[in-house]
Every structure is written in C-alpha cells, then in structure tokens.
Design an enzyme around this catalytic site. Structure first.
Site, short mmCIF file in Angstrom:
data_model
loop_
_atom_site.label_atom_id
_atom_site.label_comp_id
_atom_site.label_asym_id
_atom_site.label_seq_id
_atom_site.Cartn_x
_atom_site.Cartn_y
_atom_site.Cartn_z
N GLY A 70 0.83 -1.20 0.00
CA GLY A 70 0.00 0.00 0.00
C GLY A 70 0.86 1.25 0.00
N CYS A 97 5.21 -6.28 1.74
CA CYS A 97 5.62 -4.89 1.75
C CYS A 97 4.91 -4.11 2.86
CB CYS A 97 5.42 -4.27 0.37
SG CYS A 97 6.49 -2.86 0.13
N TYR A 98 3.93 -3.27 2.54
CA TYR A 98 3.19 -2.58 3.60
C TYR A 98 2.67 -3.63 4.59
CZ TYR A 98 -0.12 0.58 5.92
OH TYR A 98 -0.79 1.34 6.85
N HIS A 192 7.59 -7.86 -3.80
CA HIS A 192 6.27 -8.22 -4.34
C HIS A 192 6.31 -9.54 -5.12
CE1 HIS A 192 4.05 -4.51 -3.43
NE2 HIS A 192 5.24 -3.95 -3.46
N GLU A 194 3.75 -11.04 -6.36
CA GLU A 194 2.62 -11.13 -7.30
C GLU A 194 2.94 -10.58 -8.69
OE1 GLU A 194 3.03 -9.13 -4.77
OE2 GLU A 194 1.95 -7.23 -4.92
N ASP A 251 -19.30 -12.61 -21.88
CA ASP A 251 -19.84 -12.59 -20.52
C ASP A 251 -21.33 -12.90 -20.49
OD1 ASP A 251 -17.29 -11.76 -20.11
OD2 ASP A 251 -17.81 -9.68 -19.64
N LYS A 402 -11.82 -12.55 -16.09
CA LYS A 402 -12.16 -12.81 -17.50
C LYS A 402 -11.65 -14.17 -18.00
CE LYS A 402 -13.87 -10.88 -21.32
NZ LYS A 402 -15.09 -10.06 -21.37
N1 GLN Z 1 4.51 2.73 1.74
C1 GLN Z 1 5.34 1.66 2.23
C2 GLN Z 1 6.82 1.89 1.91
O1 GLN Z 1 7.17 2.81 1.23
C3 GLN Z 1 4.90 0.36 1.59
C4 GLN Z 1 5.09 0.32 0.10
C5 GLN Z 1 4.47 -0.89 -0.53
O2 GLN Z 1 3.67 -1.58 0.05
N2 GLN Z 1 4.80 -1.11 -1.80
O3 GLN Z 1 7.66 1.16 2.40
#
Ligand code: GLN
Length: 546
Positions: A70, A97-98, A192, A194, A251, A402
């Site tokens: 986030g 991450c966040y 990340h 994903e 769809d 989809k």
């Molecule tokens: N804002 C947080 C940071 O800068 C998390 C970033 C993120 O989740 N990509 O570390």
C-alpha cells in the site's frame, strides 16, 4: 413467491463458503488484485476485501490471510490498519511490503521507520537456512533456490525485528527482506511476489497458500460449474424466473448458458437489435444462443426506433445516451410482457430476478481500498433499470476473472470462437461511425469491418489482437478510381493489444497484410476511397474512437 435459500444437503453459497479461500486484505497497492489472480492460477480460490474489513462481520473462515502492499507509511497518523482481530484468528498470515510493515507495527509500533533511500526495482534476495527447531520458518522460501530475483518498491523499513521473529531472506540493502515468527504462522516479505518481475513469486505464494495454509487446489471451472448451478437453483427456488439481456459477447453468453443449465426456460434472455450491430450479428447470435446453446431467447428488432432517434445526432456523448436510454426502455417493455405472459404458467412463478454479467474486476474496483478521502464507485448500478418490477440481482460471474469466464464458457460447451470473441461496445457501430449515423454509413462500416476481421482471422492473428474494428470517418477524401475523380469515405482501421484494456498498444501488422486489407476494402466497399491505420496507443488514444 418465497426465495428458497435453504437447499438441505448440498452446500450452497458463494465460493468462499465451498472452496478453501485465501483472503487478501487490500491496503491500496496497485498490485493487490494480482495476488488474488496468482493464487487462482494455482487453483487456490482467493478473494480480496478492503483492509478495513472487520473480522466479526466476516461470514466465512479464510484458510489464510495476505496483507497487501500500500502507498501509506504504517507510522503516519492517517495510515490504514487491519482489524487487530486478524492476528487472533490463528490462521497463517503473509504480509507483503506494507503488509510486512503492518505485521511488525501491530506487534511493536516502534520498529518501522523511513529508510535512508527508497528501494525500487530489481533486487536479489539471499535465502537463509535454519536448522532444528527453527526449520519450519523456512517453509515460505522452500524450493526457491538460494538466491531469488525479486521486485521491490518501498521507502520504509523495519529498524529491528519484532520479538520472536527471525530473518528468512535478505538483500545487501534489506536485512529483513523476508521474516517469519518462530511461535506463530506469521510471515512477511518486503518484495512483491505477485508481479511477473519476481519470476518465482508464484511458487512463493504456493508455498504460503498450499504448504503453510494447507489450502486445497481445487478451484477449477469444472468444480465451479456444479456448485454454481446448485447455488443458482437454491437462490431462485423451484418456480422462480429470471430475465437478462444478452449481447452475443462472452460474458452475457456464459452467464445465460449457466442460467439455462440451472433453471432451463425459466431463464428468459432478451437480445435487443439496436440497429448498430455488426453485419448479421443479430441473426448469428440468435442462431448460436437458441440452436447451439438451447437458451430461451427473445429477439426484439428495434432498429427503426434507434436509428430514428439517432437521426441528425453527431455528438458522441449524445449518441451514447440515446442508445443507452432507448435500450433500457425497450428491455423494460419486453421484460414486462414476458412477466405478464409468465403469470399464466402453472409451472413457474413471477419474474423476480435480473441477470447481470458483473465480473470480479468490477467488484474489486468498487471495493478496493483507495484511502479515506476516496469515494467508492459503485458499478452496474441498475437500481432504476427495471422500474416498478422490483427485481433482485443475480450475478453468477461476480467472483470470476475474464480468463476464468472463458474457461467456464469452454466448460459449458460454448464454441472457442465465441469464447475468444473481442469485446464489442454497447453503443455498437454508432461510436465507430464518427458523426451522424445513417443507413449508408452503417453499410460501409459493416462491410469494411467484416473484411478487416475476416483477414485478421485468416492470418491467424485474431487471438493475438485484443480488439479490432473498422471505423468510418466523418470527412471525405479525394481519390481516382477508374480514371474518374471520386470524393469518397475514409475508413480507419484500429487493432490493439492489451492485457487489461487500461493501457493498450496498436498492433504491428506487416505491410503486406495492410496492403491486402486496404485493397479489398477500396475494391469491395462501395463509396470508400481511402483506408488509414490508426497508430495511436492508449493513452492518449482510447480504444474506441468516440
Ligand atoms: N509505503 C510503504 C513503503 O514505502 C509500503 C510500500 C508498498 O507496500 N509497496 O515502504
């Protein structure tokens, strides 16, 4: 009539009630939905909810929880935080991450700080090994090798590990690229998994969902079909009836076929011919839906009404509005007629339901966490659609992406050709004919489009291209045909490649292909003397012209 939501022995309900589900709590990262997608590609069912979801309000039990990335910093006053009850559920949690920072913050809110420098892009993570009593914390990184290419995007970092945690992966810059708790099933990664820039990210997500959470990998469309049909039957009841509009697109066809399998002719499909469909479209759709798929279909030919109202109108937004409103009017009239007729049937009750082909990306868009100030957009608001009929919505594709809708279509016996069909806009050719729409422009647009699409199919390019069409421009150009000066129509061809329709690039046809298409259009379509190819990407260009 009463809705029978209680079907006895068969487990009926949303997929999160019948499939092991990993819950993704969204903290507003632009990649949050990709976590859900990657898990589903692993045949593990996953759903996303906003990070503010109260656990007490959750009506189902997740097998595991992933806290997404986030844009906020966990230590800011306005930062979003997960319901603390998330940590008391006892199911495994992975923070990305966040999400990692949120886990750490939740345990000890002094250990997340702004880093000296941002870390953005590729990094190489070194996986650590633990022996003996700590070996279980290595499960997240098992079978990924010793070094792992990953993608990072963060500015904050952990200043120290929360109590009871150990590092399980690190980079020269980030000593806590991966962390795990020794006592509880809590894991965090700073990168990340994903995104495709983390090549082994999917394997890592599989380690979490399958190995650590123990989620069954049974999310397939074969399984979904049976459960969904039971769910529709239970919802609609033994006599309930459903009405829905079909367009011939993937769809609505898949949704209609699913309804037909579930409740037979108690599902009423309506196709409105708005006069701005492609060549022979209404005929082809009718044949496919009734003869091949056995759907109870009513076709309403409203060409004259639509074209009458479009007469003299050249402003794009006005054209869209006229088509949208006229469609609702016609559909509503037909629905009332069908409902009246249905009243006399001893085998069926009133029409109580309206079918909508809503897909999961629409749901995600309307629930994703966009921060405290953002207003949440509601999609497919059909509140006023069938005024006075008080219909309830039934959205059998609501949980599907989809590609899953396509797999479901194939599973339901819908032809590959239809399943892979390019999207076609509701206002149809009216927004591909610039300026006023009339019979002559429609003829030209239809003929040129057919040649272009036929050539794309013949060249084996249809599936590579995401959307293609021929547009008729507003102006005319001078040409020489058979030694005579002509002043004719201009056709613009558009073909784009895209994965999500948010951004797109024009398709690089070879010169010979374009030459062939141009020659055929100019020779075969009366009134056309020039053909152009649109080489604008999106942005700035939209996929449609108006
Ligand atoms: N804002 C947080 C940071 O800068 C998390 C970033 C993120 O989740 N990509 O570390």
């Amino acid at each position: 009539m009463a809705v029978n939501g209680d079907s006895g022995a068969i487990p009926v309900g949303e997929p999160h009630k019948t499939f092991d589900t990993i819950l993704v709590l969204d903290f507003g990262s632009q990649y949050s939905h990709l976590i859900t997608r990657r898990l589903r590609e692993l045949n593990v069912y996953s759903e996303m909810l906003p990070c503010t979801q109260k656990i007490a309000d959750l009506t189902w039990n997740p097998k595991g929880i992933i806290l997404s990335g986030g844009p906020y910093s966990v230590y800011s006053d306005d930062a979003p935080h997960a319901d603390p009850a998330v940590f008391d559920l006892g199911v495994p949690i992975l923070g990305i991450c966040y999400g990692l920072q949120e886990i750490a913050w939740n345990l000890d809110n002094k250990n997340v700080v702004a880093g000296e420098k941002r870390e953005y892009g590729h990094a190489e993570v070194t996986v650590q090994k633990h022996a003996g009593k700590k070996a279980h914390i290595d499960r997240l990184f098992q079978n990924l090798g010793e070094n792992l290419e990953v993608w990072m995007s963060h500015g904050d970092k952990l200043s120290q590990l929360p109590a009871g945690f150990e590092p399980v992966a690190s980079t020269p810059n980030a000593p806590y690229a991966g962390i795990a708790s020794i006592e509880r099933p809590l894991f965090g990664i700073q990168f990340h998994p994903e995104v495709t820039h983390t090549p082994k990210g999917k394997q890592l997500l599989s380690n979490f969902a399958v190995e650590i959470c123990g989620a069954r990998q049974d999310w397939t469309m074969e399984k979904f079909v049976d459960k969904e049909i039971e769910r529709i039957r239970a919802m609609v009841g033994p006599k309930g009836q459903v009405i829905g509009a079909v367009s011939g697109g993937v769809d609505s066809t898949v949704a209609a076929k699913l309804m037909q399998n579930a409740i037979g002719d108690r599902f009423h499909a309506v196709l409105v011919d708005n006069g701005v469909l492609r060549m022979d479209e209404a005929k082809i759709v009718k044949k496919t839906l009734t003869e091949h798929l056995g759907i109870n279909l009513t076709v309403v030919d409203a060409t004259d009404l639509f074209l009458g109202r479009l007469k003299g109108v050249s402003e794009p937004e006005k054209k869209r509005k006229i088509i949208g409103n006229t469609f609702i009017e016609i559909f509503q009239d037909k629905a009332k007629q069908i409902a009246e007729a249905a009243k006399d049937s001893p085998k069926a009750g009133d029409i109580e339901w309206l079918l909508q082909g809503t897909l999961y990306p629409d749901v995600i868009e309307s629930i994703s966490f966009k921060g405290p100030s953002a207003t949440i957009k509601t999609h497919h608001n059909v509140g006023g659609l069938l005024e006075g009929m008080h219909l309830k919505l039934i959205e059998p594709l609501r949980e599907l992406f989809k590609d899953e809708v396509r797999a479901l279509g194939t599973n339901l016996g819908i032809s590959e050709e239809l399943v892979w069909r390019h999207p076609f806009p509701g206002p149809g050719l009216a927004i591909r004919i610039l300026g006023e729409v009339n019979e002559e422009q429609l003829r030209i647009g239809r003929e040129a489009d057919k040649i272009f699409i036929d050539e794309i199919v013949a060249a084996g390019l249809y599936r590579k291209i995401s959307q293609a069409y021929a547009a008729v421009l507003k102006d005319r150009a001078v040409g020489v045909m058979g030694d005579k000066r002509v002043y004719g129509q201009i056709i613009a061809l558009r073909a784009v490649e895209t994965t999500d329709f948010m951004t797109a690039d024009w398709f690089p046809f070879d010169g010979e292909f374009l030459k062939r298409v141009s020659r055929r259009i100019v020779n075969e379509v009366d009134g056309v003397c020039r053909v152009l190819y649109d080489v604008t990407s999106k942005p700035p260009g939209t996929i449609e012209m108006e």
